[in-house]
Design a protein around this motif. Structure first.
Motif, PDB file in Angstrom:
ATOM      1  N   ILE A   1      44.832  42.964  34.906  1.00 40.77           N
ATOM      2  CA  ILE A   1      45.273  42.641  36.262  1.00 40.77           C
ATOM      3  C   ILE A   1      46.527  43.453  36.555  1.00 40.77           C
ATOM      4  O   ILE A   1      47.558  43.269  35.903  1.00 40.77           O
ATOM      5  CB  ILE A   1      45.567  41.147  36.427  1.00 40.77           C
ATOM      6  CG1 ILE A   1      44.340  40.308  36.031  1.00 40.77           C
ATOM      7  CG2 ILE A   1      45.987  40.842  37.859  1.00 40.77           C
ATOM      8  CD1 ILE A   1      44.618  38.819  35.948  1.00 40.77           C
ATOM      9  N   ASP A   2      46.430  44.366  37.505  1.00 43.78           N
ATOM     10  CA  ASP A   2      47.588  45.166  37.915  1.00 43.78           C
ATOM     11  C   ASP A   2      48.369  44.347  38.930  1.00 43.78           C
ATOM     12  O   ASP A   2      47.934  44.146  40.066  1.00 43.78           O
ATOM     13  CB  ASP A   2      47.118  46.486  38.525  1.00 43.78           C
ATOM     14  CG  ASP A   2      48.271  47.451  38.784  1.00 43.78           C
ATOM     15  OD1 ASP A   2      49.421  46.982  38.944  1.00 43.78           O
ATOM     16  OD2 ASP A   2      48.019  48.672  38.858  1.00 43.78           O
ATOM     17  N   SER A   3      49.538  43.872  38.524  1.00 45.54           N
ATOM     18  CA  SER A   3      50.330  42.964  39.347  1.00 45.54           C
ATOM     19  C   SER A   3      51.061  43.642  40.491  1.00 45.54           C
ATOM     20  O   SER A   3      51.640  42.955  41.335  1.00 45.54           O
ATOM     21  CB  SER A   3      51.356  42.231  38.464  1.00 45.54           C
ATOM     22  OG  SER A   3      52.205  41.419  39.241  1.00 45.54           O
ATOM     23  N   HIS A   4      51.039  44.988  40.554  1.00 44.09           N
ATOM     24  CA  HIS A   4      51.883  45.661  41.549  1.00 44.09           C
ATOM     25  C   HIS A   4      51.232  46.961  42.006  1.00 44.09           C
ATOM     26  O   HIS A   4      51.350  47.996  41.345  1.00 44.09           O
ATOM     27  CB  HIS A   4      53.259  45.941  40.941  1.00 44.09           C
ATOM     28  CG  HIS A   4      54.302  46.328  41.937  1.00 44.09           C
ATOM     29  ND1 HIS A   4      55.487  45.635  42.066  1.00 44.09           N
ATOM     30  CD2 HIS A   4      54.349  47.319  42.860  1.00 44.09           C
ATOM     31  CE1 HIS A   4      56.218  46.196  43.014  1.00 44.09           C
ATOM     32  NE2 HIS A   4      55.546  47.230  43.509  1.00 44.09           N
TER      33      HIS A   4
ATOM     34  N   THR B   1      40.413  45.053  36.589  1.00 40.19           N
ATOM     35  CA  THR B   1      39.407  44.337  37.374  1.00 40.19           C
ATOM     36  C   THR B   1      40.002  43.613  38.579  1.00 40.19           C
ATOM     37  O   THR B   1      39.257  43.205  39.466  1.00 40.19           O
ATOM     38  CB  THR B   1      38.653  43.330  36.492  1.00 40.19           C
ATOM     39  OG1 THR B   1      39.585  42.414  35.902  1.00 40.19           O
ATOM     40  CG2 THR B   1      37.884  44.056  35.378  1.00 40.19           C
ATOM     41  N   SER B   2      41.317  43.441  38.609  1.00 43.54           N
ATOM     42  CA  SER B   2      41.996  42.833  39.748  1.00 43.54           C
ATOM     43  C   SER B   2      43.315  43.547  39.993  1.00 43.54           C
ATOM     44  O   SER B   2      43.949  44.058  39.060  1.00 43.54           O
ATOM     45  CB  SER B   2      42.276  41.346  39.513  1.00 43.54           C
ATOM     46  OG  SER B   2      41.092  40.593  39.429  1.00 43.54           O
ATOM     47  N   MET B   3      43.727  43.581  41.270  1.00 42.52           N
ATOM     48  CA  MET B   3      44.993  44.181  41.676  1.00 42.52           C
ATOM     49  C   MET B   3      45.692  43.247  42.661  1.00 42.52           C
ATOM     50  O   MET B   3      45.028  42.579  43.459  1.00 42.52           O
ATOM     51  CB  MET B   3      44.775  45.523  42.373  1.00 42.52           C
ATOM     52  CG  MET B   3      44.129  46.594  41.554  1.00 42.52           C
ATOM     53  SD  MET B   3      43.856  48.063  42.598  1.00 42.52           S
ATOM     54  CE  MET B   3      43.490  49.277  41.332  1.00 42.52           C
TER      55      MET B   3
ATOM     56  N   VAL C   1      40.903  43.133  45.013  1.00 44.23           N
ATOM     57  CA  VAL C   1      42.215  43.541  45.511  1.00 44.23           C
ATOM     58  C   VAL C   1      42.774  42.408  46.360  1.00 44.23           C
ATOM     59  O   VAL C   1      42.254  42.126  47.446  1.00 44.23           O
ATOM     60  CB  VAL C   1      42.131  44.843  46.327  1.00 44.23           C
ATOM     61  CG1 VAL C   1      43.529  45.282  46.774  1.00 44.23           C
ATOM     62  CG2 VAL C   1      41.462  45.948  45.518  1.00 44.23           C
ATOM     63  N   ILE C   2      43.798  41.746  45.855  1.00 45.48           N
ATOM     64  CA  ILE C   2      44.434  40.665  46.599  1.00 45.48           C
ATOM     65  C   ILE C   2      45.508  41.311  47.463  1.00 45.48           C
ATOM     66  O   ILE C   2      46.575  41.705  46.981  1.00 45.48           O
ATOM     67  CB  ILE C   2      45.027  39.600  45.662  1.00 45.48           C
ATOM     68  CG1 ILE C   2      43.913  38.942  44.839  1.00 45.48           C
ATOM     69  CG2 ILE C   2      45.746  38.523  46.458  1.00 45.48           C
ATOM     70  CD1 ILE C   2      43.557  39.635  43.564  1.00 45.48           C
TER      71      ILE C   2
ATOM     72  N   ASP D   1      35.322  38.458  34.152  1.00 43.96           N
ATOM     73  CA  ASP D   1      35.875  39.806  34.320  1.00 43.96           C
ATOM     74  C   ASP D   1      36.344  40.279  32.952  1.00 43.96           C
ATOM     75  O   ASP D   1      37.295  39.713  32.396  1.00 43.96           O
ATOM     76  CB  ASP D   1      37.056  39.795  35.295  1.00 43.96           C
ATOM     77  CG  ASP D   1      36.687  39.285  36.681  1.00 43.96           C
ATOM     78  OD1 ASP D   1      35.482  39.276  37.008  1.00 43.96           O
ATOM     79  OD2 ASP D   1      37.606  38.903  37.430  1.00 43.96           O
ATOM     80  N   PHE D   2      35.679  41.315  32.409  1.00 43.92           N
ATOM     81  CA  PHE D   2      35.960  41.747  31.039  1.00 43.92           C
ATOM     82  C   PHE D   2      36.091  43.259  30.965  1.00 43.92           C
ATOM     83  O   PHE D   2      35.451  43.997  31.720  1.00 43.92           O
ATOM     84  CB  PHE D   2      34.832  41.335  30.082  1.00 43.92           C
ATOM     85  CG  PHE D   2      34.405  39.904  30.180  1.00 43.92           C
ATOM     86  CD1 PHE D   2      35.313  38.875  30.010  1.00 43.92           C
ATOM     87  CD2 PHE D   2      33.073  39.574  30.431  1.00 43.92           C
ATOM     88  CE1 PHE D   2      34.917  37.541  30.094  1.00 43.92           C
ATOM     89  CE2 PHE D   2      32.661  38.259  30.513  1.00 43.92           C
ATOM     90  CZ  PHE D   2      33.585  37.233  30.358  1.00 43.92           C
TER      91      PHE D   2
END
Length: 397
Positions: free
Chosen positions: A73-76, A103-105, A144-145, A341-342
């Motif tokens: 998860i890319d937090s930024h 898998t998530s940003m 993408v949040i 999500d893997f």
């Protein structure tokens, strides 16, 4: 593919013959299990294959002894529209980053939009548009949040009520707009928090025209939920001030790839010494002036593990479970009820490391053999990482 990614169902998926299962949980980073069962994109069981119901699977994946980890998860990040970034005029950066195991940003503000509106009506409209657009469009399946408004002078509580009612859950980096004083930021951060919107504050020197220095006193006074790029984006505060932030604030400690690497290590080590490693989350702070880094998360994990002397299995938790818990996401952890999500990894071919974790501890990034989002395979052997020694295969379904 991107449209289907938001609506497709995986059915029952069985992942067997897992050699190393990283949980994402910093209190228990490695699981004694070799099989995961998924149903329609959600984990339903984790354990030893003989103990689980693996019959009648739509898809069976033989991990072939490789490592399975929660998707990173890319937090930024700073998305704009679709899978294009005007900062570098590059198309496909999100899909390319998925090939690096992400898998998530989480957006820290759609700040790179040419002509970005700075009036209150415009900035709210942009945030709502970004939230809606990325909720409907998922490049490469990546979640993408987005929709993270940059706060400006003149905003009142009603603006935050309006944003929350429209589905906006984030603030862009506090300090990238006209609000730079600690007391002004605190009032808006408090309004945001009261209405369910999470805040991140810029930390360090200016990154783009219009931004400015945000020092430790402003960060402490504003008390945002996340100390954004505590190691600078790009220019860091003095190391002593960063360590003070780790000690005096209880908020999330975000370390990014596009920052000061020496201070990144110092911040991570400070969190370990303060016995609060659960506060550390990782991001890239891209796209940025330094470009797009599809392997930025893996490179940051290898940096903190090798030069920071932090066990690799713990650093993977910084980029998965820690971020999921702090950001309120349903991925990031290998346990029933979580999103399937893997990232499937193995040690890179010809690394000096004897195992995947050993190779990361030595500073090598792993090879990605497969990425799965919502139980659906999004890529096989990564086009960006060094080739993995072994890769999983779909053997049934």
């Amino acid at each position: 593919m991107a449209e289907a990614a938001a609506t497709g169902k995986s059915g029952k998926v069985v992942i067997r013959n897992i050699g190393l299962l990283l949980s994402g949980d910093i209190d228990r980073p490695v699981l004694e299990a070799d099989t995961i069962v998924v149903d329609d994109g959600v984990i339903v069981a984790v354990g030893r294959e003989p103990d689980l119901d693996t019959a009648h699977a739509k898809t069976v994946i033989d991990a072939r002894g490789t490592c399975v980890c929660p998707g990173l998860i890319d937090s930024h990040v700073h998305p704009v529209f679709g899978d294009w970034t005007p900062r570098q005029n590059q198309i496909g950066w999100i899909d390319s980053t998925m090939n690096g195991g992400v898998t998530s940003m989480v957006s820290a503000g759609e700040v790179h939009l040419p002509g970005r509106p700075k009036d209150i009506v415009g900035l709210k409209a942009l945030a709502i548009t970004a939230q809606r657009a990325f909720d409907n469009f998922r490049p490469g399946g990546v979640k993408v949040i987005a929709g993270a408004p940059v706060i400006e002078k003149g905003m009142v509580e009603q603006d935050f009520i309006d944003l929350a009612a429209a589905g906006v859950k984030l603030l862009g980096e506090v300090g990238l707009g006209s609000v730079k004083a600690g007391y002004e930021a605190k009032a808006m951060v408090d309004w945001a928090r009261q209405h369910g919107i999470q805040s991140t504050i810029h930390t360090g020197g200016p990154s783009i025209p219009g931004s400015g220095l945000i020092d430790k006193d402003v960060v402490l006074e504003a008390d945002a939920d996340v100390i954004g790029h505590i190691n600078g984006g790009h220019t860091s505060l003095p190391e002593r001030d960063v360590c003070t932030l780790c000690e005096k604030s209880s908020r999330a400690i975000e370390i990014v790839h596009n920052g000061n690497e020496r201070v990144a290590i110092a911040a991570a080590q400070a969190a370990m010494q303060l016995k609060c490693p659960h506060r550390v989350i990782l991001g890239t702070d891209g796209p940025a002036g330094s470009g797009v880094q599809p392997l930025g998360m893996l490179r940051l994990i290898a940096l903190l593990s090798s030069l920071g002397n932090i066990p690799a299995e713990l650093v993977f938790c910084f980029a998965t479970g820690n971020t999921a818990r702090i950001r309120g996401l349903n991925g990031g952890l290998i346990e029933p009820g979580r999103d399937a999500d893997f990232v499937f990894m193995d040690r890179a071919q010809h690394t000096a490391g004897r195992t995947l974790l050993d190779s990361v501890q030595l500073g090598d990034i792993p090879g990605v053999g497969m990425v799965m989002i919502d139980g659906i395979v999004r890529c096989g052997r990564s086009r960006n990482t060094p080739p993995a020694t072994e890769v999983p295969v779909v053997v049934g379904g």
